[in-house]
Design an enzyme around this catalytic site. Structure first.
Site, mmCIF file in Angstrom:
data_model
loop_
_atom_site.group_PDB
_atom_site.id
_atom_site.type_symbol
_atom_site.label_atom_id
_atom_site.label_comp_id
_atom_site.label_asym_id
_atom_site.label_seq_id
_atom_site.Cartn_x
_atom_site.Cartn_y
_atom_site.Cartn_z
ATOM 1 N N ASN A 210 0.843 -1.202 0.000
ATOM 2 C CA ASN A 210 0.000 0.000 0.000
ATOM 3 C C ASN A 210 0.875 1.248 0.000
ATOM 4 O O ASN A 210 2.100 1.160 0.024
ATOM 5 C CB ASN A 210 -0.959 -0.018 1.200
ATOM 6 C CG ASN A 210 -0.198 -0.082 2.503
ATOM 7 O OD1 ASN A 210 0.526 0.833 2.861
ATOM 8 N ND2 ASN A 210 -0.342 -1.195 3.221
ATOM 9 N N ASP A 279 -4.247 -6.433 5.356
ATOM 10 C CA ASP A 279 -5.219 -7.281 6.044
ATOM 11 C C ASP A 279 -5.180 -8.717 5.511
ATOM 12 O O ASP A 279 -5.540 -9.649 6.211
ATOM 13 C CB ASP A 279 -6.633 -6.700 5.866
ATOM 14 C CG ASP A 279 -6.798 -5.405 6.649
ATOM 15 O OD1 ASP A 279 -6.250 -5.328 7.775
ATOM 16 O OD2 ASP A 279 -7.435 -4.463 6.146
ATOM 17 N N LYS A 289 8.735 -17.379 -10.398
ATOM 18 C CA LYS A 289 7.996 -16.259 -10.981
ATOM 19 C C LYS A 289 6.805 -16.791 -11.811
ATOM 20 O O LYS A 289 6.985 -17.701 -12.632
ATOM 21 C CB LYS A 289 8.956 -15.460 -11.872
ATOM 22 C CG LYS A 289 8.357 -14.181 -12.365
ATOM 23 C CD LYS A 289 9.341 -13.423 -13.243
ATOM 24 C CE LYS A 289 8.581 -12.400 -14.040
ATOM 25 N NZ LYS A 289 9.157 -12.141 -15.330
ATOM 26 N N PRO A 305 -2.857 -11.936 10.680
ATOM 27 C CA PRO A 305 -3.193 -11.689 12.086
ATOM 28 C C PRO A 305 -3.304 -10.187 12.327
ATOM 29 O O PRO A 305 -2.603 -9.397 11.682
ATOM 30 C CB PRO A 305 -1.988 -12.270 12.840
ATOM 31 C CG PRO A 305 -0.883 -12.337 11.837
ATOM 32 C CD PRO A 305 -1.538 -12.514 10.496
ATOM 33 N N ASP A 306 -4.196 -9.775 13.232
ATOM 34 C CA ASP A 306 -4.325 -8.360 13.585
ATOM 35 C C ASP A 306 -3.365 -8.094 14.756
ATOM 36 O O ASP A 306 -3.629 -8.504 15.893
ATOM 37 C CB ASP A 306 -5.775 -8.035 13.966
ATOM 38 C CG ASP A 306 -5.986 -6.536 14.118
ATOM 39 O OD1 ASP A 306 -5.102 -5.868 14.699
ATOM 40 O OD2 ASP A 306 -7.023 -6.030 13.652
ATOM 41 N N ILE A 307 -2.271 -7.426 14.458
ATOM 42 C CA ILE A 307 -1.213 -7.228 15.454
ATOM 43 C C ILE A 307 -1.743 -6.427 16.639
ATOM 44 O O ILE A 307 -1.576 -6.802 17.806
ATOM 45 C CB ILE A 307 -0.007 -6.490 14.807
ATOM 46 C CG1 ILE A 307 0.488 -7.281 13.591
ATOM 47 C CG2 ILE A 307 1.114 -6.300 15.826
ATOM 48 C CD1 ILE A 307 1.473 -6.535 12.722
ATOM 49 N N LYS A 337 -13.659 0.887 15.998
ATOM 50 C CA LYS A 337 -12.386 0.155 16.030
ATOM 51 C C LYS A 337 -11.794 0.142 17.435
ATOM 52 O O LYS A 337 -11.278 -0.854 17.910
ATOM 53 C CB LYS A 337 -11.380 0.852 15.089
ATOM 54 C CG LYS A 337 -10.987 0.001 13.902
ATOM 55 C CD LYS A 337 -10.246 0.792 12.850
ATOM 56 C CE LYS A 337 -10.946 0.581 11.534
ATOM 57 N NZ LYS A 337 -10.309 1.261 10.418
ATOM 58 N N LYS A 341 -11.424 -3.405 19.328
ATOM 59 C CA LYS A 341 -10.086 -3.960 19.578
ATOM 60 C C LYS A 341 -9.653 -3.755 21.035
ATOM 61 O O LYS A 341 -8.584 -4.207 21.429
ATOM 62 C CB LYS A 341 -9.053 -3.312 18.642
ATOM 63 C CG LYS A 341 -9.320 -3.590 17.150
ATOM 64 C CD LYS A 341 -8.093 -3.323 16.287
ATOM 65 C CE LYS A 341 -8.425 -3.340 14.814
ATOM 66 N NZ LYS A 341 -7.241 -3.332 13.951
HETATM 67 N N1 CTP Z 1 -3.393 -3.163 12.415
HETATM 68 C C1 CTP Z 1 -2.559 -4.146 12.894
HETATM 69 N N2 CTP Z 1 -2.520 -5.366 12.283
HETATM 70 C C2 CTP Z 1 -3.312 -5.641 11.225
HETATM 71 C C3 CTP Z 1 -4.164 -4.636 10.715
HETATM 72 C C4 CTP Z 1 -4.196 -3.405 11.336
HETATM 73 O O1 CTP Z 1 -1.833 -3.910 13.862
HETATM 74 N N3 CTP Z 1 -3.249 -6.829 10.648
HETATM 75 C C5 CTP Z 1 -3.469 -1.875 13.108
HETATM 76 C C6 CTP Z 1 -2.939 -0.713 12.327
HETATM 77 O O2 CTP Z 1 -1.562 -0.499 12.584
HETATM 78 C C7 CTP Z 1 -3.799 0.434 12.848
HETATM 79 C C8 CTP Z 1 -5.138 -0.231 13.081
HETATM 80 O O3 CTP Z 1 -4.835 -1.591 13.333
HETATM 81 O O4 CTP Z 1 -3.349 0.914 14.079
HETATM 82 C C9 CTP Z 1 -6.047 -0.122 11.900
HETATM 83 O O5 CTP Z 1 -7.172 -0.906 12.131
HETATM 84 P P1 CTP Z 1 -7.918 -1.739 10.980
HETATM 85 O O6 CTP Z 1 -9.218 -2.159 11.543
HETATM 86 O O7 CTP Z 1 -7.078 -2.773 10.421
HETATM 87 O O8 CTP Z 1 -8.050 -0.616 9.939
HETATM 88 P P2 CTP Z 1 -8.302 -0.829 8.468
HETATM 89 O O9 CTP Z 1 -7.287 -1.737 7.849
HETATM 90 O O10 CTP Z 1 -8.422 0.539 7.914
HETATM 91 O O11 CTP Z 1 -9.636 -1.645 8.609
HETATM 92 P P3 CTP Z 1 -11.014 -1.567 7.911
HETATM 93 O O12 CTP Z 1 -10.863 -2.416 6.723
HETATM 94 O O13 CTP Z 1 -11.910 -2.146 8.965
HETATM 95 O O14 CTP Z 1 -11.286 -0.110 7.656
#
Ligand code: CTP
Length: 407
Positions: A210, A279, A289, A305-307, A337, A341
């Site tokens: 991104n 995500d 390749k 995983p959501d860190i 959020k 979380k």
């Molecule tokens: N984050 C994380 N690990 C992930 C995804 C997000 O630590 N796998 C953290 C980001 O660093 C940020 C926050 O979570 O602090 C963002 O939340 P998130 O819900 O993931 O935001 P978006 O990706 O914008 O989600 P959405 O698709 O729900 O808008």
């Protein structure tokens, strides 16, 4: 409050095309709360008129050791005592050589000998002049005497060449100078920060990523370190310099970032998740390749995983700060959020708009916590980061005071 609030900065400007950038530097220093007085060498006057610096600094400009009017208003010894720091930007090869020799053949070099304030140099010159052994020896000598050298950066030069020798940008210089005046708001606190994008491999040469530049996370790491914290920065793939005093761990994918954070989270008091973590990742990255074949192609993705959520869900979580980048209904999404979380604080910003967000210099944040909130900016990410760190330090102290001690 910034570290430069109320500080007296003596800005030396020497002869070089980068002198035009120093007018903006004066403005940025004043924005940070500093009082700025400018001293110009004769060479500098060939590039910019003293009146320019007088207008932006709001103070008379000093150009000569032998000017009786200037000496009567504020003599050079008084000026040397007034300074909390001397910043020379741009610093030419010539002034670096004269300072290394300890010469006092004009007002600026005399002031540098007559002051006890720290000396900071922002070199700007042609890349061959910078790389020359004479210049490098002079710089090494000044470093031995505790001078701070900021830059130079690399890139296109006014002379048409490309390489090391560009003066750093004004905001980078302000941040470097501020690092000389550490705060104490986070002394004894260990802060873990994630920053930048992640890369999710498709095959050995392609990836999903991104637009995150990492600038906000790096600025936060610098600001937290300046506030006295011990900072570890887990950084995705970005080309930014590691802020002074910060320990950096480089990772590429979300899974690697998750692992690096989980290894360190129990040793931290504050966790700030600033990274734009992907995500999803490719379910099975190809080992070789991928060759193009059909008109269409499908990639199977699986959730990463959501860190941040995993950190907040720990038994004894640190003070957790999340970010929310939104294109619509920002406050509602951010609040959702934060609650979902289980975060202590969330900082929301707009993305996909010209005024700030990803890959921009400036940004604005809506920061909220249980029962309160504050709007910060819009302003440069470096200043915004310092303000957010102040808010985090404040809320963290309040939380630990209620809980009877650090997490
Ligand atoms: N984050 C994380 N690990 C992930 C995804 C997000 O630590 N796998 C953290 C980001 O660093 C940020 C926050 O979570 O602090 C963002 O939340 P998130 O819900 O993931 O935001 P978006 O990706 O914008 O989600 P959405 O698709 O729900 O808008």
């Amino acid at each position: 409050m910034t570290e430069l609030d109320g500080k007296n900065i003596l800005l030396g400007v020497t002869g070089g095309i980068a002198a035009y950038k120093s007018a903006d530097l004066v403005r940025r220093l004043r924005d940070a709360g500093a009082d700025v007085r400018v001293v110009m060498t004769r060479g500098a006057e060939e590039f910019v008129r003293p009146l320019t610096y007088q207008a932006v600094s709001g103070n008379p400009v000093h150009t000569s050791l032998l000017d009786p009017d200037a000496e009567a208003a504020m003599g050079h010894i008084e000026l040397a005592r007034w300074a909390d720091a001397v910043l020379i930007a741009p610093a030419s090869a010539d002034v670096i050589a004269r300072l290394a020799q300890g010469l006092a053949d004009d007002l600026l070099t005399t002031l540098c000998l007559a002051t006890e304030a720290p000396l900071v140099l922002a070199p700007a010159m042609n890349r061959i002049m910078w790389a020359h052994p004479a210049t490098q020896a002079n710089v090494a000598r000044l470093r031995e005497r505790s001078a701070t050298i900021l830059g130079p950066g690399a890139g296109d030069q006014a002379c048409g060449e490309v390489g090391d020798g560009r003066m750093l940008e004004p905001l980078e210089l302000v941040a470097g100078l501020a690092a000389l005046f550490p705060g104490t708001e986070l002394t004894g606190t260990r802060v873990l920060i994630t920053a930048g994008p992640t890369r999710e491999a498709i095959d050995p040469v392609r990836y999903i990523s991104n637009r995150s530049s990492g600038r906000m996370g790096f600025a936060l790491a610098a600001a937290a370190a300046r506030a006295g914290a011990r900072v570890t920065l887990v950084a995705g793939p970005v080309t930014l310099a590691t802020p002074a005093g910060v320990e950096r761990v480089d990772v590429e994918s979300a899974q690697q970032m998750h692992e690096a954070v989980m290894e360190r989270v129990d040793a931290c008091d504050v966790f700030i998740a600033c990274a734009a973590v992907a995500d999803y990742r490719v379910a099975t990255p190809a080992e070789a390749k991928i060759k193009k074949q059909d008109a269409d192609m499908e990639l199977a993705l699986v959730r990463n995983p959501d860190i941040l959520a995993d950190v907040a869900a720990r038994q004894r979580p640190p003070f957790t700060v999340g970010f929310a980048a939104e294109t619509h209904a920002m406050q509602a999404h951010a609040e959702d959020k934060r609650r979902r979380k289980g975060l202590d604080m969330i900082a929301a910003n707009w993305v996909g708009r010209p005024e700030g967000g990803f890959d921009t210099e400036d940004n604005a944040l809506e920061v909220t916590w249980e029962g309160g909130g504050i709007s910060l900016g819009p302003k440069a990410k470096t200043r915004l980061a310092a303000e957010l760190v102040d808010v985090v330090a404040d809320r963290y102290r309040q939380k630990t005071a209620h809980a009877g001690g650090p997490a």
